[in-house]
Design a protein around this motif. Structure first.
Motif, PDB file in Angstrom:
ATOM      1  N   PRO A 191      -0.864 -16.390  38.004  1.00  0.00           N
ATOM      2  CA  PRO A 191      -0.684 -15.602  36.229  1.00  0.00           C
ATOM      3  C   PRO A 191      -0.407 -15.950  35.993  1.00  0.00           C
ATOM      4  O   PRO A 191      -0.006 -16.699  34.100  1.00  0.00           O
ATOM      5  N   GLY A 192       1.334 -16.676  35.954  1.00  0.00           N
ATOM      6  CA  GLY A 192       2.236 -16.839  34.472  1.00  0.00           C
ATOM      7  C   GLY A 192       2.069 -18.230  34.298  1.00  0.00           C
ATOM      8  O   GLY A 192       2.398 -18.614  32.720  1.00  0.00           O
ATOM      9  N   ASN A 193       1.000 -19.174  34.609  1.00  0.00           N
ATOM     10  CA  ASN A 193       0.984 -20.646  34.199  1.00  0.00           C
ATOM     11  C   ASN A 193      -0.298 -20.244  33.493  1.00  0.00           C
ATOM     12  O   ASN A 193      -0.569 -20.758  32.915  1.00  0.00           O
ATOM     13  N   ARG A 194      -1.265 -18.608  33.726  1.00  0.00           N
ATOM     14  CA  ARG A 194      -2.375 -18.938  33.200  1.00  0.00           C
ATOM     15  C   ARG A 194      -2.701 -17.610  31.819  1.00  0.00           C
ATOM     16  O   ARG A 194      -3.698 -17.720  31.391  1.00  0.00           O
ATOM     17  N   LEU A 195      -1.934 -16.579  32.450  1.00  0.00           N
ATOM     18  CA  LEU A 195      -1.955 -15.375  31.135  1.00  0.00           C
ATOM     19  C   LEU A 195      -0.572 -15.306  29.926  1.00  0.00           C
ATOM     20  O   LEU A 195       0.827 -16.189  30.405  1.00  0.00           O
ATOM     21  N   GLY A 196      -0.500 -14.769  28.945  1.00  0.00           N
ATOM     22  CA  GLY A 196       0.608 -14.028  28.563  1.00  0.00           C
ATOM     23  C   GLY A 196       0.382 -12.463  28.074  1.00  0.00           C
ATOM     24  O   GLY A 196      -0.479 -12.326  27.973  1.00  0.00           O
ATOM     25  N   GLY A 197       1.411 -12.366  27.935  1.00  0.00           N
ATOM     26  CA  GLY A 197       1.597 -10.296  26.850  1.00  0.00           C
ATOM     27  C   GLY A 197       1.302  -9.529  27.664  1.00  0.00           C
ATOM     28  O   GLY A 197       1.617 -10.114  29.177  1.00  0.00           O
ATOM     29  N   LEU A 198       0.039  -8.421  27.476  1.00  0.00           N
ATOM     30  CA  LEU A 198       0.140  -7.788  27.750  1.00  0.00           C
ATOM     31  C   LEU A 198      -1.199  -8.184  29.337  1.00  0.00           C
ATOM     32  O   LEU A 198      -1.332  -7.577  29.827  1.00  0.00           O
ATOM     33  N   THR A 199      -1.361  -8.472  28.759  1.00  0.00           N
ATOM     34  CA  THR A 199      -2.750  -9.492  29.494  1.00  0.00           C
ATOM     35  C   THR A 199      -2.151 -10.138  31.001  1.00  0.00           C
ATOM     36  O   THR A 199      -2.333  -9.573  32.023  1.00  0.00           O
ATOM     37  N   LEU A 200      -0.457 -10.939  30.986  1.00  0.00           N
ATOM     38  CA  LEU A 200       0.273 -11.674  32.096  1.00  0.00           C
ATOM     39  C   LEU A 200       0.110 -10.224  33.065  1.00  0.00           C
ATOM     40  O   LEU A 200       1.015 -10.163  33.960  1.00  0.00           O
ATOM     41  N   ALA A 201       1.276  -8.765  31.883  1.00  0.00           N
ATOM     42  CA  ALA A 201       1.609  -7.711  32.833  1.00  0.00           C
ATOM     43  C   ALA A 201       0.499  -7.476  33.625  1.00  0.00           C
ATOM     44  O   ALA A 201       0.497  -7.174  35.142  1.00  0.00           O
ATOM     45  N   THR A 202      -0.435  -6.994  33.187  1.00  0.00           N
ATOM     46  CA  THR A 202      -1.505  -7.128  33.440  1.00  0.00           C
ATOM     47  C   THR A 202      -2.258  -7.268  35.414  1.00  0.00           C
ATOM     48  O   THR A 202      -2.345  -7.109  36.174  1.00  0.00           O
ATOM     49  N   GLY A 203      -2.160  -9.302  34.270  1.00  0.00           N
ATOM     50  CA  GLY A 203      -2.551  -9.458  35.598  1.00  0.00           C
ATOM     51  C   GLY A 203      -1.784 -10.063  36.993  1.00  0.00           C
ATOM     52  O   GLY A 203      -2.191  -9.766  37.984  1.00  0.00           O
ATOM     53  N   LEU A 204      -0.485  -9.963  36.781  1.00  0.00           N
ATOM     54  CA  LEU A 204       0.603  -9.398  37.687  1.00  0.00           C
ATOM     55  C   LEU A 204       0.229  -8.075  39.033  1.00  0.00           C
ATOM     56  O   LEU A 204       0.704  -7.923  39.866  1.00  0.00           O
ATOM     57  N   ALA A 205       0.249  -7.364  38.015  1.00  0.00           N
ATOM     58  CA  ALA A 205      -0.191  -6.376  39.046  1.00  0.00           C
ATOM     59  C   ALA A 205      -1.315  -6.010  39.171  1.00  0.00           C
ATOM     60  O   ALA A 205      -1.625  -5.229  40.502  1.00  0.00           O
ATOM     61  N   LEU A 206      -2.047  -6.799  39.077  1.00  0.00           N
ATOM     62  CA  LEU A 206      -3.844  -6.600  39.590  1.00  0.00           C
ATOM     63  C   LEU A 206      -3.424  -7.688  41.007  1.00  0.00           C
ATOM     64  O   LEU A 206      -4.021  -7.112  41.742  1.00  0.00           O
ATOM     65  N   MET A 207      -2.210  -8.067  41.122  1.00  0.00           N
ATOM     66  CA  MET A 207      -3.099  -9.498  41.805  1.00  0.00           C
ATOM     67  C   MET A 207      -1.509  -8.535  43.027  1.00  0.00           C
ATOM     68  O   MET A 207      -2.553  -8.718  43.765  1.00  0.00           O
ATOM     69  N   ASN A 208      -1.026  -8.183  42.497  1.00  0.00           N
ATOM     70  CA  ASN A 208      -0.280  -7.035  43.790  1.00  0.00           C
ATOM     71  C   ASN A 208      -0.528  -5.316  44.351  1.00  0.00           C
ATOM     72  O   ASN A 208      -0.768  -5.495  44.910  1.00  0.00           O
ATOM     73  N   THR A 209      -1.951  -5.224  43.038  1.00  0.00           N
ATOM     74  CA  THR A 209      -2.424  -4.261  43.479  1.00  0.00           C
ATOM     75  C   THR A 209      -3.258  -3.986  45.162  1.00  0.00           C
ATOM     76  O   THR A 209      -3.406  -3.665  45.807  1.00  0.00           O
ATOM     77  N   VAL A 210      -4.403  -5.703  44.916  1.00  0.00           N
ATOM     78  CA  VAL A 210      -4.771  -5.818  45.242  1.00  0.00           C
ATOM     79  C   VAL A 210      -4.203  -6.311  46.982  1.00  0.00           C
ATOM     80  O   VAL A 210      -4.665  -5.787  47.842  1.00  0.00           O
ATOM     81  N   GLY A 211      -3.394  -7.364  46.484  1.00  0.00           N
ATOM     82  CA  GLY A 211      -2.497  -7.621  47.324  1.00  0.00           C
ATOM     83  C   GLY A 211      -1.653  -6.295  48.292  1.00  0.00           C
ATOM     84  O   GLY A 211      -1.676  -6.372  49.869  1.00  0.00           O
ATOM     85  N   ILE A 212      -1.260  -5.742  47.920  1.00  0.00           N
ATOM     86  CA  ILE A 212      -0.529  -4.565  48.407  1.00  0.00           C
ATOM     87  C   ILE A 212      -0.953  -3.974  49.236  1.00  0.00           C
ATOM     88  O   ILE A 212      -0.618  -2.883  50.271  1.00  0.00           O
ATOM     89  N   THR A 213      -2.674  -3.680  48.881  1.00  0.00           N
ATOM     90  CA  THR A 213      -3.589  -3.080  49.717  1.00  0.00           C
ATOM     91  C   THR A 213      -3.777  -3.321  50.869  1.00  0.00           C
ATOM     92  O   THR A 213      -4.337  -2.691  52.548  1.00  0.00           O
ATOM     93  N   GLY A 214      -3.258  -4.610  51.463  1.00  0.00           N
ATOM     94  CA  GLY A 214      -2.993  -5.382  52.801  1.00  0.00           C
ATOM     95  C   GLY A 214      -2.002  -4.856  53.526  1.00  0.00           C
ATOM     96  O   GLY A 214      -2.060  -4.643  55.322  1.00  0.00           O
ATOM     97  N   GLY A 215      -1.258  -3.821  52.672  1.00  0.00           N
ATOM     98  CA  GLY A 215       0.143  -3.407  53.364  1.00  0.00           C
ATOM     99  C   GLY A 215      -0.776  -1.761  54.243  1.00  0.00           C
ATOM    100  O   GLY A 215      -0.456  -0.772  54.983  1.00  0.00           O
ATOM    101  N   PHE A 216      -1.904  -1.782  53.316  1.00  0.00           N
ATOM    102  CA  PHE A 216      -3.063  -0.548  54.403  1.00  0.00           C
ATOM    103  C   PHE A 216      -3.616  -0.510  55.527  1.00  0.00           C
ATOM    104  O   PHE A 216      -4.193  -0.434  56.404  1.00  0.00           O
ATOM    105  N   PHE A 217      -4.400  -1.986  54.766  1.00  0.00           N
ATOM    106  CA  PHE A 217      -5.854  -2.387  55.367  1.00  0.00           C
ATOM    107  C   PHE A 217      -4.557  -2.899  56.721  1.00  0.00           C
ATOM    108  O   PHE A 217      -5.696  -2.562  58.128  1.00  0.00           O
TER     109      PHE A 217
END
Length: 440
Positions: A367-393
Motif C-alpha cells: 500500500p505504501g508503494n501505491r497509495l498516499g495520504g488518507l487513502t494510504l492510512a485507510t488502505g493499510l488499516a483495511l489490509m490489517n483489518t482483513v488480515g487480523i480476522t485471521g486471528g479469529f478464524f
C-alpha cells in the motif's frame, strides 16, 4: 562524472539518514510491539490452565482467543484515520495505556462470558496499533526501505514469543501465591510494562521528521520532499486515489488476501502450539520448557526478518520471487508440522516460521508503494483489518476441529489450503511502483 558523483553522494546521504532513523525509532517501536504481542498471545500459555480451572472447552478457548481479533478488526480503519489526524505520539499513547489496563483485567476472568468480554475489550483497546505503525513508518522511509523497516518492527513479535513462552511458563508456577492462579499472576505482571511505557511514547516519539530534534532541518526537509516525490510517482502509476479505488487495485487486493492467509496460518500455530507440545510429550513437561519449545518458530521468524528480508527486497523481481518462495515454504512447513510427529513436526513449524516475517513485511509495503495520504492510512488499516480476522478464524477453526476430532493439529489443513491459494495469488502481484497496473 560529476552527475555520477553527485548521485552516489546523495545515496550515501539518504542511507546515513535512514540509519539514524532506524537507530532512533526502531528500538522504541519494537519494544511497543514486544509488549503488545506478549499481551495478546499470552493466553496460549494459559490455555490448559483455563480449561482446567474454569472448565473452558477447546472450542470456547479458540472462540475467545479469536474474538480479540474481531474487535480489533472492526476498529482499525477509524483508528488509523484518527491517527492520521491527531498524530502517532498521542494515539499510540492512548492505545498502550488502555490495552495495558484491560490486559491486567484478564486476571478477573471467571467463566466463558467474562473471557469473551475481556478479549473483545482488549481487541478494541489495541485496535490500530499495527497499521498505525505501518503508516507511521511511511512518514520516515522511502519505498526501497519500507519492507526492511516493517520487517525489523515485526521482530518485536518474534522477541515477544521467544521470551513470552518461558516467562509465561515461569509465571504460571506462581499458582496459589496470594490465593491467585498462576495464569492470573501472568496476566497482571505482563500488563504492567504497557502502562509504564505509555508515558515514554508521549515524551519521546516524534510525529513526523520535522518534529525530530535529532534530525537537522535539512535532513527533515529532504525526507519530506523525497517521500512526496515517491508518493506522486506511485499515485500516477496506480491511479488509486480513494478508498473505493483500493478495491480496484489488483495488487493491493491480492496482497490483502495473501496477508489474510498468512495470519490464519501464523495464529493457528501460535495459539495452539503450547498445547500441542504438551499433549505430544509422553511425560509431564515443565511449563517453562513447553514455552521455550513453542518459541522455536518465532526464533526462526526473527532470523528471516533480520537476514532474509533485507536481501530479497532490493529489486521488484527479487521481491516477487521471495513472496512466492516464502509462501511455498510456509505451506510445506505447515504440512510437515501436521504429519511429521513431535521432532520432524517442529522442524516443519520452524521452516514456516523462517518465512513468516519475510512475506508479511513485503505485503505491508505494497500500500505504501501505491497509495498516499488518507487513502494510504485507510488502505493499510483495511489490509490489517482483513488480515487480523485471521486471528479469529485460525484459532476458532483449530478449536472446533480439535473438539470434533480430538486431534489438535486437524485445523491446520485449513491454513494449508489458504496458503496454497496465496501461492497462486503471488504470481499476480506487481512490485514495480512506476508501472501501471491496469493493463497487466
Amino acid at each position: 562524472m560529476n552527475t555520477l558523483n553527485t548521485s552516489a553522494t546523495s545515496a550515501r546521504s539518504v542511507a546515513a539518514v535512514n540509519t539514524k532513523i532506524m537507530r532512533r525509532l526502531m528500538p522504541l517501536l519494537m519494544l511497543v510491539y514486544v509488549i503488545s504481542f506478549l499481551d495478546r498471545t499470552n493466553i496460549s500459555m494459559a490455555k490448559d490452565r483455563l480449561e482446567a480451572d474454569l472448565g473452558l472447552s477447546a472450542a470456547a478457548y479458540g472462540l475467545g482467543a479469536g474474538l480479540f481479533f474481531l474487535a480489533y478488526a472492526a476498529l482499525e480503519i477509524p483508528s488509523n484515520m484518527i491517527m492520521h489526524k491527531v498524530g502517532a505520539r498521542a494515539w499510540i499513547f492512548r492505545i498502550m495505556i488502555t490495552w495495558g489496563i484491560i490486559s491486567g483485567c484478564m486476571a478477573l476472568v471467571n467463566n466463558e462470558a467474562s473471557f469473551y468480554i475481556l478479549r473483545i475489550l482488549l481487541g478494541a483497546a489495541e485496535a490500530g496499533l499495527f497499521p498505525g505503525v505501518m503508516l507511521y513508518l511511511t512518514y520516515w522511509f522511502g519505498r526501497d526501505m519500507r519492507a526492511r523497516a516493517n520487517g525489523y518492527f515485526l521482530v518485536g513479535a518474534c522477541i515477544a514469543s521467544i521470551i513470552g513462552g518461558p516467562l509465561g511458563g515461569l509465571l504460571l508456577q506462581l499458582d496459589g501465591v496470594g490465593g491467585l492462579y498462576g495464569w492470573q499472576w501472568m496476566f497482571i505482571i505482563e500488563a504492567i510494562p504497557a502502562v509504564l511505557l505509555s508515558p515514554v511514547i508521549l515524551l519521546m516519539l516524534p510525529n513526523k521528521p520535522q518534529d525530530a530534534k535529532w534530525l537537522t532541518a535539512a535532513e527533515a526537509t529532504e525526507i519530506t520532499e523525497r517521500l512526496a516525490r515517491e508518493e506522486a510517482e506511485s499515485l500516477a502509476a496506480s491511479g488509486t486515489r480513494s478508498f473505493i479505488g483500493i478495491f480496484k487495485d489488483r495488487t493491493v487486493m491480492f496482497a490483502i488476501y495473501i496477508n489474510l492467509a498468512h495470519q490464519i496460518s501464523l495464529y493457528s500455530v501460535t495459539y495452539f502450539l503450547p498445547s500441542i507440545i504438551a499433549k505430544a510429550s509422553e511425560t509431564t513437561m515443565a511449563t517453562w520448557l513447553i514455552g521455550s519449545l513453542a518459541a522455536i518458530p518465532w526464533f526462526f521468524g526473527a532470523l528471516g526478518a533480520l537476514f532474509i528480508t533485507p536481501r530479497v527486497t532490493k529489486t521488484p523481481n527479487r521481491t516477487k520471487r521471495a513472496v512466492t518462495v516464502g509462501l511455498l515454504a510456509m505451506t510445506v512447513g505447515t504440512v510437515v508440522g501436521v504429519i511429521g510427529g513431535p521432532v520432524l513436526g517442529m522442524v516443519g513449524f520452524a521452516l514456516a516460521g523462517l518465512f513468516w516475517f519475510v512475506v508479511q513485511p513485503i505485503m505491508f509495503s505494497v500500500p505504501g508503494n501505491r497509495l498516499g495520504g488518507l487513502t494510504l492510512a485507510t488502505g493499510l488499516a483495511l489490509m490489517n483489518t482483513v488480515g487480523i480476522t485471521g486471528g479469529f478464524f485460525g484459532p476458532t477453526v483449530m478449536g472446533f476441529a480439535e473438539t470434533a476430532s480430538g486431534n489438535p493439529l486437524a485445523g491446520l489443513w485449513f491454513a494449508v489450503i489458504l496458503l496454497l491459494l496465496a501461492v497462486v495469488a503471488s504470481f499476480f502481484l506487481q512490485f514495480d511502483p512506476t508501472k501501471k497496473l491496469k493493463k497487466n
